[in-house]
Design a protein around this motif. Structure first.
Motif, mmCIF file in Angstrom:
data_model
loop_
_atom_site.group_PDB
_atom_site.id
_atom_site.type_symbol
_atom_site.label_atom_id
_atom_site.label_comp_id
_atom_site.label_asym_id
_atom_site.label_seq_id
_atom_site.Cartn_x
_atom_site.Cartn_y
_atom_site.Cartn_z
ATOM 1 N N SER A 240 0.822 -1.216 0.000
ATOM 2 C CA SER A 240 0.000 0.000 0.000
ATOM 3 C C SER A 240 0.853 1.262 0.000
ATOM 4 O O SER A 240 0.363 2.348 -0.336
ATOM 5 C CB SER A 240 -0.925 0.010 1.220
ATOM 6 N N LEU A 241 2.130 1.136 0.367
ATOM 7 C CA LEU A 241 3.046 2.274 0.349
ATOM 8 C C LEU A 241 3.901 2.304 -0.918
ATOM 9 O O LEU A 241 4.784 3.148 -1.045
ATOM 10 C CB LEU A 241 3.951 2.243 1.586
ATOM 11 N N TRP B 132 -3.081 3.055 5.592
ATOM 12 C CA TRP B 132 -3.694 4.319 5.185
ATOM 13 C C TRP B 132 -4.858 4.697 6.086
ATOM 14 O O TRP B 132 -5.062 5.875 6.395
ATOM 15 C CB TRP B 132 -4.158 4.228 3.728
ATOM 16 N N ASN B 133 -5.642 3.728 6.514
ATOM 17 C CA ASN B 133 -6.751 4.029 7.423
ATOM 18 C C ASN B 133 -6.235 4.584 8.753
ATOM 19 O O ASN B 133 -6.805 5.531 9.297
ATOM 20 C CB ASN B 133 -7.598 2.780 7.660
ATOM 21 N N TYR C 67 -3.356 6.077 9.087
ATOM 22 C CA TYR C 67 -2.772 7.387 8.734
ATOM 23 C C TYR C 67 -3.844 8.472 8.738
ATOM 24 O O TYR C 67 -3.660 9.534 9.356
ATOM 25 C CB TYR C 67 -2.109 7.273 7.356
ATOM 26 N N ALA D 149 -4.117 11.113 -0.060
ATOM 27 C CA ALA D 149 -3.245 11.321 1.093
ATOM 28 C C ALA D 149 -3.334 12.731 1.639
ATOM 29 O O ALA D 149 -3.093 12.961 2.825
ATOM 30 C CB ALA D 149 -1.798 11.003 0.721
ATOM 31 N N THR E 52 -12.971 6.444 7.847
ATOM 32 C CA THR E 52 -11.890 6.447 6.855
ATOM 33 C C THR E 52 -12.179 5.495 5.699
ATOM 34 O O THR E 52 -11.566 5.621 4.634
ATOM 35 C CB THR E 52 -10.550 6.069 7.505
ATOM 36 N N ALA F 76 -6.873 6.191 -5.684
ATOM 37 C CA ALA F 76 -5.718 5.523 -5.086
ATOM 38 C C ALA F 76 -4.555 5.634 -6.062
ATOM 39 O O ALA F 76 -4.623 5.113 -7.177
ATOM 40 C CB ALA F 76 -6.039 4.059 -4.778
ATOM 41 N N LYS G 274 -2.030 2.325 -4.472
ATOM 42 C CA LYS G 274 -1.699 2.468 -3.053
ATOM 43 C C LYS G 274 -2.994 2.746 -2.304
ATOM 44 O O LYS G 274 -3.279 3.873 -1.901
ATOM 45 C CB LYS G 274 -0.690 3.597 -2.842
ATOM 46 N N ASP H 259 -6.363 1.794 0.467
ATOM 47 C CA ASP H 259 -6.607 1.451 1.861
ATOM 48 C C ASP H 259 -7.136 0.024 1.954
ATOM 49 O O ASP H 259 -7.155 -0.720 0.965
ATOM 50 C CB ASP H 259 -7.569 2.446 2.494
#
Length: 287
Positions: free
Chosen positions: A14-15, A42-43, A45, A127, A199, A209, A213, A215
């Motif tokens: 995901s990153l 991500w969630n 984050y 993001a 989220t 996305a 990347k 969630d």
């Protein structure tokens, strides 16, 4: 491929770290657990940053709404009303459309002797853009919670502060703010849980996305489409959210114990998590 190999290759997918293509054939349970767990980054984050930043804005809004100065009270009241009165999904949609309409080359800012071009394309990415929406939304809800707690600060505490010669910022820092936090924290914990669950709406919003990347829900939807079986990936995503919610409750519970550490055990405000499906705010106590 073993589970350890899957974890090493897709653990940070995901990153952007790992194989460029997602699994297509022979998708295993391990593939789904690892990739959906990767998306939870991500969630977490979104929730962590929105709560951290929103906490300070919410405090300022609550103080402004409680102010006798109309120039402070009216904008704060209007901000809270707008973001509490409109659906979060609509806020996502409008924010994305607004960010897309910004000039692609950026906004030029003329500072007399120098001209600066502010980049705007990054706002259309989840993001940044989705984080801004969550930040503003939770600030409004948290501000109403803090405002209710602020109005519920016992008059005796304020009179005691006056008797000790405290005034202004000193009284707020030592008396008003700690009491407000102690009263508001159980309801604020419910708001934190609600925001963490909210989220998942980022996936349905207009924010794309970037380079897959995504969630947790992004990968759950991907596996549901690939395997034609939604009864495996979505429960996995739900289990992750339950796990992180328990961690969130534990952290906020420790903070609640710290805020009430000076009180006798029978006087401490206990955490009571709401089972309702809507946000709630404390009612000001009658004085």
């Amino acid at each position: 491929m073993s589970c350890l190999q899957t974890l090493s290759e897709y653990g940070l997918r995901s990153l952007g770290h790992g194989p460029r293509l997602l699994p297509r054939g022979d998708i295993t349970l391990c593939d789904q657990i690892v990739l959906i767990g990767s998306g939870m980054v991500w969630n977490v984050y979104f929730a962590a940053l929105a709560l951290a930043l929103g906490f300070f804005l919410a405090t300022a809004l609550a103080l402004a709404k409680n102010s006798k100065n109309r120039l402070l009270r009216s904008p704060a009241t209007g901000f809270i009303f707008v973001f509490r009165g409109s659906p979060l999904f609509i806020q996502f949609f409008l924010a994305y459309e607004a960010f897309v309409l910004l000039p692609r080359a950026g906004i030029e800012i003329d500072l007399l002797f120098v001209q600066i071009t502010a980049e705007t394309r990054w706002l259309t990415r989840a993001a940044a853009g989705a984080l801004i929406v969550l930040f503003l939304n939770t600030s409004a809800y948290s501000a109403e919670i803090f405002y209710g707690a602020l109005r519920s600060v016992p008059r005796g505490d304020l009179e005691a502060a006056d008797a000790y010669g405290m005034s202004g910022f000193s009284r707020f820092r030592k008396i008003v703010w700690p009491t407000m936090m102690r009263l508001a924290w159980p309801s604020y914990t419910n708001e934190a849980i609600f925001l963490f669950h909210a989220t998942t709406l980022v996936f349905f919003s207009g924010f794309p996305a970037w380079q897959q990347k995504g969630d947790a829900l992004y990968y759950a939807r991907y596996f549901a489409d690939q395997t034609f079986n939604p009864f495996i990936p979505y429960p996995i995503a739900g289990a992750y959210f339950i796990l992180f919610t328990l961690i969130l409750i534990l952290i906020f519970g420790k903070i609640n114990d710290h805020l009430n550490r000076h009180l006798a055990r029978e006087q401490r405000i206990k955490m009571k998590l709401s089972t309702r499906f809507y946000r709630r705010t404390p009612m000001p106590a009658l004085r």
